[in-house]
Scaffold this active site. Structure first.
Site, PDB file in Angstrom:
ATOM      1  N   SER A 291       0.832  -1.196   0.000  1.00 41.43           N
ATOM      2  CA  SER A 291       0.000   0.000   0.000  1.00 41.43           C
ATOM      3  C   SER A 291       0.866   1.245   0.000  1.00 41.43           C
ATOM      4  CB  SER A 291      -0.914   0.004   1.229  1.00 41.43           C
ATOM      5  OG  SER A 291      -0.142   0.268   2.384  1.00 41.43           O
ATOM      6  N   LYS A 292       0.235   2.359   0.042  1.00 47.06           N
ATOM      7  CA  LYS A 292       0.935   3.644   0.004  1.00 47.06           C
ATOM      8  C   LYS A 292       2.016   3.777   1.077  1.00 47.06           C
ATOM      9  CE  LYS A 292      -1.342   6.186  -3.218  1.00 47.06           C
ATOM     10  NZ  LYS A 292      -1.138   5.161  -4.248  1.00 47.06           N
ATOM     11  N   ARG A 293       1.766   3.113   2.187  1.00 43.15           N
ATOM     12  CA  ARG A 293       2.738   3.200   3.281  1.00 43.15           C
ATOM     13  C   ARG A 293       4.114   2.705   2.868  1.00 43.15           C
ATOM     14  NH1 ARG A 293       2.152  -0.269   6.863  1.00 43.15           N
ATOM     15  NH2 ARG A 293       0.603  -1.570   5.849  1.00 43.15           N
TER      16      ARG A 293
END
Length: 473
Positions: free
Chosen positions: A242-244
């Site tokens: 994910s974006k993390r």
RNA sequence: GGUCCCGUCGUCCAGAGGCCCAGGACGCCGGCCUUUCAAGCCGGAAACGCCAGUUCGAAUCUGGUCGGGACUGCCA
């Protein structure tokens, strides 16, 4: 029948690497078998779908080099390949299914359904045990598919083998929303049938939905395609990517200076391998060897470090002219202005040396700004480490004298005279050359010295050494 | 909670009963090369989750167990 596979992104976001990997596997499979790769846009979620995302996705696919034979942008015998243009078709199927008794209207309010789900949860059963056709029939609301309770549904998955689902564990899922739009399940299944899709290769997250799709296909009177559920991509912490985890969309990788060939290659080795030994390979090799049956079952961690290494491999493997052309925007961005013809020739002189030292394209720019911009301030660490020593002034003086005397200004001549310095000064090579490097490039880390000096030119070089000498007092 | 999936070096893959005291790649460590940084070359540490079973023999087959994950929406 020849192979027909598809890639069906939803334009509700940018092209994610996981989606790209699934697209890549489909593409490889189609190309290996001489089949068709189709691009469909699953935009039934009108709230979140935008044409900007659709454009971004198409652009990313093209950038990666995944060309499609039918679909949005290229056309084909099946219309627009955009689900929003086929709503009538999905409604038509949905009412046919209601008429045949395979599906039914359901107008129960959501809180009622919610309590059924909670009841199932409380009793430790699948919601399917309660989300069923109610006794009182309705003629409005959503349309649900009635799951036949006689037999389990078996998914014969190409990568996972046989996976069985008990009928009670499959709920009567919604195929048409109360606003008349189809859900993903309906639209996707109808399209796969209408477009004669032979193989559906998609993320493993859709495995639990597959029995629904099989049942729907059969209710429509067709035989389902073959399925292959691909392992998911995780972040380095073992959780779903994910974006993390930093960059996750293809365009970010493009902007960061990754090459499409490298990304292609890297994505291909996530869940698949050419053979036991080869890590770097061409598209042709991949097409030649690719089979869905060889795809791994377990999830893969996306490792930006390995991608970066691989990018370096591709950067070094390309022709020097191509490299020069590709990094021009990056160099000019680092320099802060467009380069003149003469300046560009200066860069070309040391470009091959820069190429060897570049993993990501923007790094090339950082290595050569010294060629074009005056040194406003020296790299602090470099200065204190190299220039603060005794004997440095003498080194600079000697270098200045020697280079001033040169008749021919090229790397071999510069090297010839500077090579004599360590001995004549009675010092080591490092002590002789590092001060010159800092004086000329501003840093103790730079492309090779003689070539850098040559490319910089006589006047600038002598001037910079003089300035460094002055700064030392 | 329920359903389903997965489980080989830190990471990505190879391995489909003996070829494996497990092979390749990234990363890491050490060395060589070297004016710096890279690149290159050489070497090293590093894994079959665990327990049973089947078998002459298991990383490979079976069962269990533990761990991780996905799904559980009128999102896809």
């Amino acid at each position: 029948m020849s192979v027909r596979v598809r890639m069906a992104p939803s334009p509700t976001g940018t092209m994610h690497v996981g989606t790209a990997r699934a697209a890549l596997f489909n593409w490889l499979f189609a190309r290996h078998h001489g089949g068709a790769f189709i691009l469909r846009i699953d935009d039934t979620d009108r709230e979140r779908s935008t044409s900007e995302f659709e454009k971004e996705i198409l652009g990313s696919l093209r950038w990666l080099g995944l060309d499609w034979d039918e679909g949005v942008g290229v056309g084909g015998p099946h219309g627009s390949y955009r689900q929003s243009d086929r709503l009538h078709r999905y409604r038509e199927i949905a009412s046919e299914l209601v008429e045949s008794g395979a599906a039914y209207y359901d107008d129960r309010p959501s809180d009622q359904l919610e309590s059924l789900r909670q009841l199932a949860q409380k009793e430790g059963r699948h919601p399917g045990h309660y989300i069923r056709r109610p006794d009182i029939s309705a003629d409005s609301g959503v349309i649900r598919l009635a799951i036949p309770q006689e037999a389990p549904v078996v998914v014969d998955d190409i990568v996972r083998g046989s996976v069985s689902f008990e009928a009670p564990d499959i709920d009567d899922f919604v195929i048409l929303r109360s606003n008349g739009t189809p859900t993903y399940h309906l639209a996707s299944t109808v399209d796969d049938v209408d477009y004669d899709i032979t193989h559906v290769a998609r993320g493993e997250d859709l495995l639990p939905s597959t029995p629904k799709h099989i049942l729907l296909t059969r209710a429509m009177g067709y035989v389902e395609p073959l399925y292959a559920h691909l392992p998911l991509l995780f972040g380095t912490d073992g959780r779903k990517l994910s974006k993390r985890h930093g960059a996750t969309s293809l365009s970010e990788f493009r902007d960061d200076g990754f090459l499409p060939d490298a990304v292609f290659n890297y994505l291909a080795i996530l869940g698949w391998s050419l053979d036991a030994e080869t890590t770097v390979f061409s598209r042709e090799q991949a097409i030649e060897a690719f089979e869905l049956t060889d795809v791994s079952k377990s999830p893969a961690v996306f490792d930006p470090e390995k991608l970066t290494w691989m990018n370096g491999e591709y950067v070094r493997a390309m022709g020097s002219e191509e490299f020069t052309r590709l990094v021009r925007p990056d160099v000019e961005r680092s320099v802060g202005r467009p380069l003149s013809h003469d300046e560009w020739e200066r860069f070309e002189e040391i470009a091959p040396l820069v190429q060897e030292r570049t993993k990501l394209l923007p790094e090339a720019g950082d290595q050569v700004t010294f060629l074009f911009n005056d040194i406003d301030e020296y790299d602090e660490k470099s200065w204190s480490k190299v220039m603060a020593r005794k004997g440095v002034p003498a080194v600079l003086d000697e270098g200045l004298t020697r280079m001033s005397a040169l008749e021919v200004w090229d790397a071999p001549s510069i090297e010839a005279t500077l090579r004599e310095m360590p001995e004549s000064l009675g010092i080591g090579a490092g002590k002789a050359f590092q001060p010159l490097r800092v004086a000329v490039t501003g840093s103790s880390i730079s492309p090779p010295l003689f070539e850098s000096i040559s490319a910089l030119g006589r006047e600038r070089t002598l001037d910079r050494i003089g300035r460094a000498r002055q700064k030392l007092g």
